[in-house]
Design a protein around this motif. Structure first.
Motif, PDB file in Angstrom:
ATOM      1  N   UNK A   1     -42.355 -75.442  19.490  1.00  0.00           N
ATOM      2  CA  UNK A   1     -41.371 -74.740  20.460  1.00  0.00           C
ATOM      3  C   UNK A   1     -40.491 -73.702  19.960  1.00  0.00           C
ATOM      4  N   UNK A   2     -39.734 -73.966  18.641  1.00  0.00           N
ATOM      5  CA  UNK A   2     -39.169 -73.085  17.933  1.00  0.00           C
ATOM      6  C   UNK A   2     -39.750 -71.841  17.488  1.00  0.00           C
TER       7      UNK A   2
ATOM      8  N   UNK B   1     -37.409 -64.151  20.797  1.00  0.00           N
ATOM      9  CA  UNK B   1     -36.363 -63.465  19.834  1.00  0.00           C
ATOM     10  C   UNK B   1     -36.931 -61.947  19.658  1.00  0.00           C
ATOM     11  N   UNK B   2     -38.115 -61.842  19.233  1.00  0.00           N
ATOM     12  CA  UNK B   2     -38.641 -60.477  18.521  1.00  0.00           C
ATOM     13  C   UNK B   2     -38.689 -59.638  19.890  1.00  0.00           C
TER      14      UNK B   2
ATOM     15  N   UNK C   1     -29.416 -65.622  19.711  1.00  0.00           N
ATOM     16  CA  UNK C   1     -28.799 -64.313  20.206  1.00  0.00           C
ATOM     17  C   UNK C   1     -27.286 -64.417  19.826  1.00  0.00           C
ATOM     18  N   UNK C   2     -26.472 -65.508  20.523  1.00  0.00           N
ATOM     19  CA  UNK C   2     -25.091 -65.642  20.608  1.00  0.00           C
ATOM     20  C   UNK C   2     -24.588 -66.021  19.154  1.00  0.00           C
ATOM     21  N   UNK C   3     -25.160 -66.784  18.408  1.00  0.00           N
ATOM     22  CA  UNK C   3     -24.736 -67.160  16.797  1.00  0.00           C
ATOM     23  C   UNK C   3     -24.850 -65.957  16.349  1.00  0.00           C
ATOM     24  N   UNK C   4     -26.002 -65.200  16.238  1.00  0.00           N
ATOM     25  CA  UNK C   4     -26.247 -63.826  15.312  1.00  0.00           C
ATOM     26  C   UNK C   4     -25.008 -62.938  16.024  1.00  0.00           C
TER      27      UNK C   4
ATOM     28  N   UNK D   1     -34.114 -64.614  13.887  1.00  0.00           N
ATOM     29  CA  UNK D   1     -34.923 -65.352  13.237  1.00  0.00           C
ATOM     30  C   UNK D   1     -34.399 -66.513  12.579  1.00  0.00           C
ATOM     31  N   UNK D   2     -33.473 -66.325  11.719  1.00  0.00           N
ATOM     32  CA  UNK D   2     -32.920 -67.133  10.922  1.00  0.00           C
ATOM     33  C   UNK D   2     -32.148 -68.326  11.721  1.00  0.00           C
ATOM     34  N   UNK D   3     -31.396 -67.821  12.457  1.00  0.00           N
ATOM     35  CA  UNK D   3     -30.488 -68.983  13.360  1.00  0.00           C
ATOM     36  C   UNK D   3     -31.434 -69.764  14.265  1.00  0.00           C
TER      37      UNK D   3
END
Length: 529
Positions: free
Chosen positions: A268-269, A276-277, A456-459, A475-477
């Protein structure tokens, strides 16, 4: 410069936000990334260390988190409940005061999204998997006598107390929780769109810290927000993975195992990474709208095939009793129902607060053009009513099934297999072979939108408030959200997930209370410009 009054003196009600500093100017750009040092470096390093330690010391992690959650919720119960009560009263004040006329983005700003799109994203971000996981579990848990969790000590079998199980659930998903999101979301929106400061938590503290907000005090605030967001999100992702695994076992006979749950989180991630992309409009917005349609279809089906009039009657009775009981349920002192208050309420308040940077920043990003009053009413009242309706129907149906002699849901809850509660309720309705897979899809889409929105928020925080940071960072987060969820599940299961959320929610409560004061100062300034 600050505005002046009629005598030419600076008006003390108008804040001076003159600063040429931009948080992003200190960003470093290795390999095409755009990261704010030291927030990104500290947050990423500590999270990588946490994942490594938890995965290599699973037994010790399980023991630690098994102790942590009950200790925190019983020690800081008064603190969490008073803080949330203050936030509720503050939101009501904003809704009725002249400050409610202030428009996010300025007087001429227009909304970026239509009402349906805005509300769809609001629900997907703010509700997540909770509606499906807890709507059947909680009312049943509060009704069973052997679990010692009756709200206010009211026995639901006594006439006049029939709705207490559902009321106790609505209390956790109603005005009190959403008030936390209102404050954080509104303060971020005002400071970013009206006062033109970076979209990050530290910006809200400019009235208190001044230029120091760009230094280490600001770094600390943003780093704490990253951890609160990450651990609040991973609790939801872990619950969702457990519920999907239970559904796959129930519908398709796939054995439940750690391997299955880890595989689900990974899969699911991976879907979340695709979203995200694709970006906000093609990714999160589209998935949120799909989610709303599926949720409405499932809700209408349950309402129509169940005892419709009785369930709608539940809704009216629950709203009435919620209005009567919200004050006693909000009181942290002299309570005898400690099983309910410590086991559920204080955990929920810490969880909502841990989620608030994520949901608040996401709501802020999509709310330009709305007035403060419109924002408060839509984010506070509308979701609370929908939650009350959803819990009244799903929870009410499970309780009616038990009254009719079916003990499937009660057995799953009493054996504390909470992930099975929804499926045991649906099993007694027609078309289970269809409704169960639809529920699984709904859970997965909630999972994906939470992971995508959270990354998105953490980034944004770790890029110094920039909303157009490189996709590689999101993508990292998103990847590490999945890894932290795996580490917590393998290192203590549900207790570890809940303990992590509470441990971050308690210190972040002070941050949210300070943000409420800063929001008042900012709105007063905007009103008097």
């Amino acid at each position: 410069m600050a505005d002046t009054d009629q005598d030419g003196d600076a008006d003390p009600r108008v804040l001076d936000f003159d600063t040429d500093y931009e948080l992003g100017q200190d960003n470093i750009r290795p390999m095409g990334l755009d990261i704010h040092n030291p927030v990104f470096v500290i947050s990423a390093s500590l999270i990588i260390l946490f994942v490594a330690v938890a995965l290599t010391n699973q037994e010790a992690a399980a023991q630690f988190f098994g102790w942590l959650r009950p200790f925190l919720t019983s020690t800081f119960d008064w603190y969490l409940m008073i803080a949330v009560n203050i936030l509720v009263l503050f939101c009501l004040f904003l809704a009725i005061s002249p400050l409610g006329k202030v428009r996010i983005g300025g007087r001429d700003a227009t909304p970026d999204y239509s009402y349906p799109g805005w509300i769809a994203m609001l629900f997907s971000a703010g509700m997540g998997i909770g509606l499906l996981f807890f709507s059947v579990l909680e009312p049943m848990y509060y009704t069973l006598p052997d679990l010692d969790a009756w709200p206010l000590g009211r026995d639901p079998s006594v006439p006049g107390n029939e709705t207490m199980g559902i009321v106790g659930t609505v209390f956790h998903w109603g005005l009190s929780g959403w008030a936390v999101y209102v404050v954080v979301g509104l303060v971020l929106a005002i400071f970013h769109f009206n006062l033109e400061l970076p979209l990050t938590l530290r910006s809200a503290f400019y009235p208190l810290l001044g230029e120091r907000v760009w230094g280490w005090p600001g770094h600390l605030i943003d780093t704490l927000a990253v951890f609160a967001t990450l651990f609040g999100l991973t609790t939801t992702l872990g619950l969702g993975a457990q519920q999907v695994a239970a559904g796959l076992n129930d519908v398709f006979g796939i054995p439940i195992s750690d391997t299955l749950i880890v595989g689900l989180i990974v899969a699911i991630t991976a879907v979340a990474l695709v979203s995200v992309v694709l970006g906000m409009d093609a990714g999160v917005k589209r998935l949120s709208e799909i989610n709303m349609v599926l949720a409405v279809i499932l809700f209408v089906f349950v309402l129509l095939v169940g005892p419709t009039l009785s369930l709608l009657g539940n809704f009216g009775a629950v709203l009435r009793d919620y209005a009567v009981q919200i004050v006693p349920l909000s009181n942290p002192f002299g309570r005898e129902d400690t099983g309910y208050m410590h086991g559920w309420t204080t955990f929920y308040w810490a969880w909502w607060i841990a989620w608030s940077p994520f949901v608040g920043m996401f709501i802020a990003r999509i709310s330009r053009g709305r007035t403060v009053r419109e924002f408060v009413l839509c984010v506070l009242v509308a979701p609370s009513l929908v939650c009350a309706l959803w819990m009244s129907v799903f929870g009410g149906l499970a309780l009616e099934q038990m009254a009719a002699g079916y003990d499937g849901v009660a057995q799953a809850v009493s054996e504390y297999r909470p992930e099975l509660a929804l499926f045991r309720m649906l099993d007694q309705l027609p078309l289970y072979s269809i409704t169960a897979p639809v529920s699984l899809i709904l859970i997965v889409v909630f999972f994906v939108t939470s992971s995508d929105s959270g990354s998105l928020v953490i980034d944004t925080i770790t890029a110094g408030g920039k909303m157009d940071a490189p996709v590689a960072q999101r993508v990292f987060w998103a990847t590490f959200e999945g890894l932290v969820a795996i580490a917590l599940l393998l290192g203590g299961g549900l207790n570890a997930l809940q303990g992590a959320a509470v441990s971050m929610g308690i210190p972040f409560t002070l941050v949210v209370l300070a943000m409420a004061w800063c929001l008042y100062l900012a709105l007063r300034s905007e009103r008097h410009k």
